[in-house]
Structure formats: structure tokens, C-alpha cells
Write an enzyme that holds these catalytic residues in place. Sequence first.
Site, mmCIF file in Angstrom:
data_model
loop_
_atom_site.group_PDB
_atom_site.id
_atom_site.type_symbol
_atom_site.label_atom_id
_atom_site.label_comp_id
_atom_site.label_asym_id
_atom_site.label_seq_id
_atom_site.Cartn_x
_atom_site.Cartn_y
_atom_site.Cartn_z
ATOM 1 N N LYS A 21 34.182 33.900 39.316
ATOM 2 C CA LYS A 21 35.282 32.955 39.418
ATOM 3 C C LYS A 21 36.486 33.564 40.132
ATOM 4 C CE LYS A 21 37.445 33.315 34.873
ATOM 5 N NZ LYS A 21 36.917 34.223 33.934
ATOM 6 N N ARG A 22 36.554 34.870 40.110
ATOM 7 C CA ARG A 22 37.586 35.571 40.883
ATOM 8 C C ARG A 22 37.516 35.224 42.371
ATOM 9 N NH1 ARG A 22 40.534 36.668 37.732
ATOM 10 N NH2 ARG A 22 40.490 38.167 36.031
#
Length: 509
Positions: A266-267
Site C-alpha cells: 500500500k506504500r
Amino acid sequence: MATKVRVRFAPSPTGGLHLGGVRTVLFNYLFARHHGGDFVLRIEDTDNTRFVEGAEQYIMETLRWCGMEPDESPAAGGPFAPYRQSERKASYMQYAEQLVAQGHAYYAFDTPEELEEMRNAFKSAENPSPQYDHRLRMKMKNSLSLGEEEVGRLLSEGVPYVVRIKMPEQETIGFTDMIRGEVSFSTSTVDDKVLLKKDGMPTYHLAVVVDDYLMQITHAFRGEEWLPSAPVHLLLWKYLGWSDAMPQWAHLPLILKPDGNGKLSKRDGDRLGFPVFAMNWTDPRSNEFTQGFRERGFLPEAFVNMLAMLGWNDGTGKELFSMTELISAFDMSRVHKGGAKFDFEKAKWFNHEWIKTAPAERLLPDVKDVLKTADISAVDDSYVKQVIDLVKERCTLLPDFAEQAGFFFKAPAAPDMEPVKAKWNLDKTLFFTDLPAVLEALPTWNAIALEAAFKEMAAARAIKVGELQLPFRLMLVGGKFGPAVFDIAALIGKQAVINRIKKGLESLA
RNA sequence: GCCGCGUUGGUCAAUCGGUUAAGACGCAUCCCUUUCACGGAUGAAUGACGGGUUCGAUUCCCGUACGCGGUACCA
């Protein structure tokens, strides 16, 4: 005789579902439906330190949004309930005991500190992470190395212990993966994995095997990251005496980050500006917010379609598939072995395609939502639907409708006539000053009549129609975009057109 | 380090030993449209490397390189 196909999606409730997770569900779901089988959702909440409030509901909601409702689940129940592993604790313990009794597993009393000590003591350049395996287990504190009475004493004193599998020293063990074909491992390189933790909860390794057996799962699909622990599972199926019931396995390729290498996280989404979760997710612990595809303006049809094509295709070159088409075309053996980099541009293309071809009726609720959040009032459904048909081909993401459709409901605040000012003249002013009267006199109000009258008037005054269309558009729309001007005029209605012409003229004065 | 799995244009990918190595996204140019899109046309761009096997390898085998995954009382 064919037994009924049963597959499961078995997530841990630790947070939002990301692309890879949803694709795993999708492939499970497609396989189940393709074969007329059952699709079960089992929550693997064996690690209560990682349990996150709301994650299970989030998973359910994602499945619903995508149109992949499970046949059996914690919420829906089913013949093999309960479907949360935390609620099935007792059964795992029983099997762990059975394995110990049969000599395939043993009790280990080592504390975390002792384990740490061992790793430090045996760490070396060529072995940076020493394993609790056949070479070391006799040096540790367990029911294999300790005397029988010592073990009995520790047990009766209630000293905490875990149950570890006793991996054979030298055995080759393999299986046929539905995607990868023959895969084999040597047990000598696998450690004595913990099966039962000191809190009495099973680890994933024991829990999957027991539950897949108990729930009569016929096919087990999971991410590629599980491949290295396959030998543990294989052995467990064998030791528990269930070899004949072992499901067929497939290990799905990973979804990789668009730039560089590695698993998509998700980074990467935050960094590159695209969602990686299916829906918005706020971590209750950290309050960290992650945007979802749904809220970004993706249609579930497009989201599912896009995901399906990440690692699979039917071999014909066809790319646009509905869920129904996916179900009939899906074939696990055509899933790729290698990971696929995620490409947000391509994802948007799928969404654009789906919006373009969706009937206005389908888009209506979504578009009304978009307009509502843009503070545009749209009450007449049949009018909204006409607008949708006119503008949908220029909308890639749902929120695009706010800009593309807004002017059908609300006159542009102050039309920016700048682009036509340079070439403006008195003839044009006169044209637009006289236009309302001509429009008023029109016997029928539609795009064709409008265009005819407009062009006739332009010809009569010897002004090029092209020179008049852009200003007309600017007056009606407020910008250089949108469908054909006469279509717009026809739809917003005579009075609105006249009003906007007058306002446009004022801005030019 | 060890074990496992991978590797066709920038990205997604077809091919299941013989093709001028499809198609899609993105990009570029052009047409359509005196808006923005849609649509159409064209173009640039690909088999990691080295050995085999074979009449013939992108395709089969073996190495090497590179990448990824695993190596937890997490899943």
C-alpha cells in the site's frame, strides 16, 4: 465419480484487502462457479496479536461489492460452521496431540529467549538464520531431547510449550501444482515448524490442513509466498492420514509494484498516487487512511475485469470480460507462473471501457452520488440518464461525471470567454443578441432543428459557423469540452440556453 | 548463506518446435471533429546470457546472471 468442488478464501483479518488478496478471492470464486462448486470464506484469526477490528466486515463488504458472495461464511453460516478459526480452537489441539502420540510431532519448551540464544549461537556467514531442525533439535529443550520423566514433570508443572512437527531428515516430497506442475522439496532443508502455539492456538500450518480437511476443500489456491511451506502441509496431510482427501493446490503469482521490483504494497499506492485496496480503509490502531478503488471511482465490473487479466487470459486476445464470461472462460492452468507488475493506466482503461459501454441505467446511482457530493442537484432520473449517455464516453473514473455532466444541471458560474475574445467582433455580438428570438420562434426543440436554425442564421449573416460554435459552447458549458453543442442545447432546454447566451454576452461586454 | 519459484517490447501478454514473434495499455504522427472525447490509420519498441537436444528453437534440457518469495510461537 466427481466430488463437488469446494474452495475457500482464507484471509487473516489484519487490515484492508489489497489487489493481490482480491485477485486470490477472484480466482477462487471463478474456479468454484466454473465448476458449479461451493465458495467458502474462512477467517484465519489465529493470531490475536494481529487481529484488527473491522477487518472482517471490510472483507465481507469487499466481496459483496465485487459480486463474489461466499456460499458459506461466518456471517452466512453453513454446514461446517464455525468459520472463524478462533472459534475452532479445540479441534486443532486434538490433532496436535494425535501427531505427538504418533511420533510426528513433539513438545518444545524453549522460551523465546532460548530460541534467540540458539540463533545467535549458531549464526554464521553461510548460515545467517539457523533453523530449529533435525540438526539442532536434540540440542534444544523438547520431548525428543529430554527424558520421559522430565517431560512429564514439565507438562504437569504447566510449563508453557509449543508443538513442533518432526521433519524427516532426508526425504524428497513433492506435489503437482495446477499452475506450476511438479514441485518438489527436500525435507532436510525445512525446519520443525511450530504447529500449536503456547496459547493453544494453531499456527497457519496446522489450521489450514485441519480446516481444509474438515471443510472438505477440494482445491486450495493461495499466493506464491506459501510455496516454501508446502512440504510442511504435505506431510501434515500424510501424518494425519488424510492423503486421499488432500486438495489440489495452485500457487498464484504475485502482483508486483509498477516501478522497480517487489511485491506491491500500500506504500507504493501512496507513493505513486493510486489505490491498492479495494475500498477505503482506515486502520483503527494507527488511523492511517488508505484509499480504495471503489472510492476512487472504479466500477466493480472493471475492477474485477482488470484483476482477472493480471496473471490470466483466455488465449484469444479478448480483454473485456463480465463476471459471467470470466466464470465460463476461467481455467487455472492458464494462470501465469510469473508475477505481474501493476499498471494503473491500464486499470483506468478498463474502467473507461466499462463506463463507456454501461447502460445509463446501470450508471445512474453512481452518477447521482457523484453529482450529490459535487453539490449538484439532480432529481429527474430520466434527464440524468440522457446526460449520462451524452457524456459517459469521456469519463474514465466516476468522479469525472461531476465535471463532464455538471453544466447540464447548473449554468457555468461565470463563463470564461477568453478563448474567443481575440477574434470577437460586432457581427458576433449581434448574432448572439438576436439568437434568443430565433430560438424562441423554433417550432420544434431538438438538436437537429437547433443546428439547422443556427447554421441558417450564420449563413444569412455570412459568419462561419465554426467561429460561432466555440463561443456558443463556452456560454453553455463554461469550457472547451463536452459533447456536441447542439445536443447540449437541446437537452438543457430553451430557457436555459437563452439565459446562458445572455450571461455569455455580458462576460464579453 | 540456504531452499523454492520465476524471466517474450516501458507495462499486460499470445505462441504449447517451423509465424514477417499476435493483440492490448502507454507513447508518437495522421484522419475524423473548428471543443473535449470516441472512433479509424500508421509508427517506434520484445524472446536475459551461454551451452546443449533437434533438419529447425522464444518454445525442450543444463548451466550462469538477474529478480522475487521463504527462511517467526505472522499469515
